[in-house]
Design an enzyme around this catalytic site. Structure first.
Site, PDB file in Angstrom:
ATOM      1  CE  LYS A   3     -13.922   0.635   2.027  1.00 17.40           C
ATOM      2  NZ  LYS A   3     -13.002   1.446   2.877  1.00 17.40           N
ATOM      3  CE1 TYR A  43     -15.007   5.979   0.398  1.00 16.61           C
ATOM      4  CE2 TYR A  43     -14.216   4.706  -1.463  1.00 16.61           C
ATOM      5  CZ  TYR A  43     -14.655   4.775  -0.155  1.00 16.61           C
ATOM      6  OH  TYR A  43     -14.737   3.621   0.613  1.00 16.61           O
ATOM      7  NE  ARG A  96     -13.825  -0.043   8.258  1.00 21.26           N
ATOM      8  CZ  ARG A  96     -14.311   1.173   8.033  1.00 21.26           C
ATOM      9  NH1 ARG A  96     -14.472   2.023   9.026  1.00 21.26           N
ATOM     10  NH2 ARG A  96     -14.647   1.534   6.807  1.00 21.26           N
ATOM     11  CG  ASN A 106     -11.135   0.464   5.861  1.00 21.11           C
ATOM     12  OD1 ASN A 106     -11.477   0.176   4.707  1.00 21.11           O
ATOM     13  ND2 ASN A 106     -11.304   1.660   6.372  1.00 21.11           N
ATOM     14  CG  HIS A 109     -18.551   2.434   2.175  1.00 23.88           C
ATOM     15  ND1 HIS A 109     -18.056   3.672   2.526  1.00 23.88           N
ATOM     16  CD2 HIS A 109     -19.853   2.639   1.812  1.00 23.88           C
ATOM     17  CE1 HIS A 109     -19.010   4.583   2.369  1.00 23.88           C
ATOM     18  NE2 HIS A 109     -20.108   3.988   1.928  1.00 23.88           N
ATOM     19  CD  GLU A 120     -22.496   6.193   0.550  1.00 24.26           C
ATOM     20  OE1 GLU A 120     -22.635   5.138   1.204  1.00 24.26           O
ATOM     21  OE2 GLU A 120     -21.665   7.067   0.842  1.00 24.26           O
TER      22      GLU A 120
HETATM   23  N1  UDP Z   1      -8.724   6.059   4.027  1.00 22.59           N
HETATM   24  C1  UDP Z   1      -7.354   5.853   3.887  1.00 22.59           C
HETATM   25  N2  UDP Z   1      -6.501   6.634   4.635  1.00 22.59           N
HETATM   26  C2  UDP Z   1      -6.948   7.585   5.499  1.00 22.59           C
HETATM   27  C3  UDP Z   1      -8.341   7.771   5.630  1.00 22.59           C
HETATM   28  C4  UDP Z   1      -9.199   6.997   4.863  1.00 22.59           C
HETATM   29  O1  UDP Z   1      -6.920   4.996   3.121  1.00 22.59           O
HETATM   30  O2  UDP Z   1      -6.123   8.238   6.154  1.00 22.59           O
HETATM   31  C5  UDP Z   1      -9.653   5.227   3.225  1.00 22.59           C
HETATM   32  C6  UDP Z   1     -10.231   4.078   4.041  1.00 22.59           C
HETATM   33  O3  UDP Z   1     -10.352   2.952   3.172  1.00 22.59           O
HETATM   34  C7  UDP Z   1     -11.587   4.613   4.431  1.00 22.59           C
HETATM   35  C8  UDP Z   1     -11.958   5.416   3.186  1.00 22.59           C
HETATM   36  O4  UDP Z   1     -10.738   6.016   2.789  1.00 22.59           O
HETATM   37  O5  UDP Z   1     -12.494   3.576   4.734  1.00 22.59           O
HETATM   38  C9  UDP Z   1     -13.012   6.467   3.389  1.00 22.59           C
HETATM   39  O6  UDP Z   1     -12.619   7.318   4.436  1.00 22.59           O
HETATM   40  P1  UDP Z   1     -13.677   7.785   5.538  1.00 22.59           P
HETATM   41  O7  UDP Z   1     -13.033   8.851   6.354  1.00 22.59           O
HETATM   42  O8  UDP Z   1     -14.980   8.104   4.888  1.00 22.59           O
HETATM   43  O9  UDP Z   1     -13.793   6.479   6.462  1.00 22.59           O
HETATM   44  P2  UDP Z   1     -15.003   5.433   6.670  1.00 22.59           P
HETATM   45  O10 UDP Z   1     -16.290   6.188   6.521  1.00 22.59           O
HETATM   46  O11 UDP Z   1     -14.829   4.369   5.630  1.00 22.59           O
HETATM   47  O12 UDP Z   1     -14.800   4.897   8.056  1.00 22.59           O
HETATM   48 MG    MG Z   2     -16.916   7.478   5.016  1.00 24.33          MG
END
Ligand code: UDP
Ligand code: MG
Length: 143
Positions: A3, A43, A96, A106, A109, A120
């Site tokens: 990211k 997203y 992470r 974080n 992705h 994707e």
């Molecule tokens: N995210 C956030 N706040 C939250 C949950 C998610 O900012 O409470 C962001 C975070 O950058 C995360 C992304 O949204 O990586 C996608 O969320 P997901 O639940 O898919 O998490 P990931 O698959 O990235 O672990």
């Molecule tokens: Mg995700």
């Protein structure tokens, strides 16, 4: 995908190294400025969440590094290497857990299922950008 914060913080090499060292095969790699439309499509399942607008701003705030990795169990394994979504809850030893502190920053992705992984790759890469090749070490990774 690395990211924008991962790119800005100079962590691209470190992140690629972790997947390479594990034994996965890189089949696609590019630095890319993501548009708002692509970010919203990527997203789309999170549309409606309170953090969605900030997430779109974050992911479009600078270049990302798109990667396609191949290997046995690569999606589940990559999720483990990446660690929990909230870096403060991610185990030490994960990307992470070692390199980030906040859920909204974080740094990486990872696709959450093989099906979504395929989708994707289709969303972020052109066909010609995915390269099939045989690593010289293949026979030393799998019996
Ligand atoms: N995210 C956030 N706040 C939250 C949950 C998610 O900012 O409470 C962001 C975070 O950058 C995360 C992304 O949204 O990586 C996608 O969320 P997901 O639940 O898919 O998490 P990931 O698959 O990235 O672990
Ligand atoms: Mg995700």
């Amino acid at each position: 995908m690395v990211k924008p914060d991962g790119v800005q913080r100079g962590l691209v090499g470190e992140i690629i190294t972790r997947f390479e060292k594990k034994g996965f095969k890189l089949t696609g790699l590019k630095l890319f400025q993501c548009s708002k439309d692509l970010a919203e499509e990527h997203y789309k399942d999170l549309k409606g969440k309170s953090f969605f607008p900030k997430l779109i701003d974050y992911i479009t705030s600078g270049p990302v590094v798109c990667m396609a990795w191949e290997g046995v169990g690569v999606v589940a394994s990559a999720r483990k290497l990446i660690g929990s979504t909230d870096p403060l809850k991610a185990e030490p030893g994960t990307i992470r857990g070692d390199l980030a502190v906040q859920i909204g920053r974080n740094i990486v992705h990872g696709s959450d299922s093989p099906e979504n992984g395929k989708c994707e790759i289709g969303l972020w890469f052109n066909e010609a950008e995915i390269v099939q090749w045989t690593p010289a070490q293949a026979a030393w990774l799998r019996e």
